[in-house]
Design an enzyme around this catalytic site. Sequence first.
Site, PDB file in Angstrom:
ATOM      1  N   ASP A 237       0.844  -1.177   0.000  1.00 30.37           N
ATOM      2  CA  ASP A 237       0.000   0.000   0.000  1.00 30.37           C
ATOM      3  C   ASP A 237       0.894   1.246   0.000  1.00 30.37           C
ATOM      4  O   ASP A 237       1.897   1.297   0.725  1.00 30.37           O
ATOM      5  CB  ASP A 237      -0.859  -0.033   1.266  1.00 30.37           C
TER       6      ASP A 237
ATOM      7  N   GLU B 261       1.624   0.279  -4.861  1.00 30.78           N
ATOM      8  CA  GLU B 261       1.081   1.509  -5.425  1.00 30.78           C
ATOM      9  C   GLU B 261       2.221   2.515  -5.526  1.00 30.78           C
ATOM     10  O   GLU B 261       2.782   2.901  -4.499  1.00 30.78           O
ATOM     11  CB  GLU B 261       0.004   2.083  -4.496  1.00 30.78           C
TER      12      GLU B 261
END
Length: 646
Positions: free
Chosen positions: A331, A362
């Site tokens: 994340d 990400e």
Amino acid sequence: MTNTKQYFDSPEFREQFHCDSPLGSFLSPEGTTFRLWTPTAEAVELRLYPAGDGGGPAEVHALHPAGRGLWLWETDRNLDGTYYDYAVTVDGIARETADPYARACGLNGRRSMVIDLRRTDPPGWAFDRPPAPKPETVIYEIHVKDFSWDPASGVPEDCRGKFKALTLEDTTLDGGGEHPTCLAYLQRLGVSHVQLMPVYDYGSVDEGGAADAFNWGYDPVNYNVPEGSYATDPRCGEVRIRELKEAVQALHRGGFRVIMDVVYNHTYHLDSWLWRTAPWYYSRQEKSGAPSNGSGCGNDIASERSMCARYILESVLYWAEEYHIDGFRFDLMGLLDVELMERIRRELDRRWGRGEKLLFGEPWSAGGTGARPGTVLAGKAGLPLLDAATGAFCDATRDAVKGPISAEEAPGFVNGGGLDPAVLTNCLRGWTRAPGEFSVKAPSQTITYLSSHDDWTLWDKLVLTMDRSRDFDRLSPELLRANRLAAAICFTCHGRLFLLSGEEFARTKHGIRDSVCSPLSINRLDWRRAWENRELVDYYRGLIALRMQLPGLQDKSPRAGERIADVTEPVRDCVTVRVDNTGGSSPWRRLFLAYSARQEETDVSLPEGTWELLADGTSSFLWRDPEEMERRFTLAPVSAAIFGQR
Ligand code: CA
């Protein structure tokens, strides 16, 4: 506060306090040892409890400092199953904290637990292995609770929303015995990897509260312990551990590799176990001393500091080793540093073999972050610096195909925004050495996708851009056409493929963009809709099966882009492409791809020779008994066609 930033960032601090000894609580034939790193503590107390919640401590012991910030307490007793926490005094303030290195905990993770992990292994665990790799990576993102919450899933009530549901191999719609749901459905769909949204212990759901409480879980409390609300008994520390292992084992047995969503970039609150054991050490600060907030969640982890990097690296290795996790989705990887991501890649490769464990994230953050000067972050600009086997979500393809996430009604290729051959070429090549923000060394770095848990589902974005009445439930032929074209583009682009669970059955959250804490009525997978929309499911299923046979599209090498040639634009909004499909055992040496976003039929010239139609805008299973054709083909409105030549 400014001083803590300078102090913890300084080489002197690292020199004096970096510690390589084991941390946590450990059992051995000689007894039990508690080892906590707390470099600024004046005193540390260990409190032992018979239960994971409620009641006071049965014993309190003072830890003694052992150098380099390490504090210790040892006993010759076997304390397996004993719960504990610490009181750490820094600057005269005593703070209660669980052990950040805990591997087991009680209700809501407030107390840690000493654990003999071998007694958490399900039968056969020592022989558990991931299935052999498939020719292509197709990742299916699920949330443990929303996956099986729907009664129509056929999952028995006591397993719904739990790790247990992931161990059931033959569930059917309404338990009717006919139409597969959950794991059986995924086997039929043909995906290679199941990605679990956060399954570490998070804080936003009360583990002793209402059964239908819901949150995505991006609010870590105990990084190395599974979440209790997914276990049948969150009060008993070993249950959540055993049940997650059982789920991984069943997923492996079912033919899937398992990816874990990890959220090391921030903690639930700044006031975390890490913070309480070493105030400010694990947290980035602004020059003013305020906590840095590049995560948008109120705090950022200081991954560039050596003990923080050690913490994250060891946590990843622990999940891979103890829970047999096959891949990690980071994340907000854009908040972590390139050096750490490279270390993680190297360690995973060294222990399990080159590229055996997937690693991607990400490549962005929610804002700027107060990292130590000189830190190189693993955002988009860092992608060319990362190992070719460390990947990132490709928002460039996502936004080009369906329209940007920044504006609700802004369309992409498939919903009226026009089909730009130059942009499509970059999509097809997985943005390898592409100009612009998203640029990778090879398609091995590209996660090609149209939707994830964030932002509108693909279907909702199509409704918002194409349907003035905003009827999210109606399966209109026009929207389904656009959905199929989007899927066909995605599944013919280089990179590893990824989809949000239910994208293949037009999953809707009724236009809600961010369903992080929406109720289960919004988030739950609607298994009846999956059946009603089986034609779209079959379209995805055929694309997945076809992709498994196309080495020209599976190629992850830096030169894969050279296979994509002759991108032409016979008419506006219609693009054709040739692909070199040699190099594998595929019957087709060449591919010819045609995409049309036009509302009219389009005549397309086929290159010389005989071509087999493998998929068109309606069926992606034509390759099972392909029709041969030459010279010309009429492409239906808003559709794709895939041809193969032997
Ligand atoms: Ca929890």
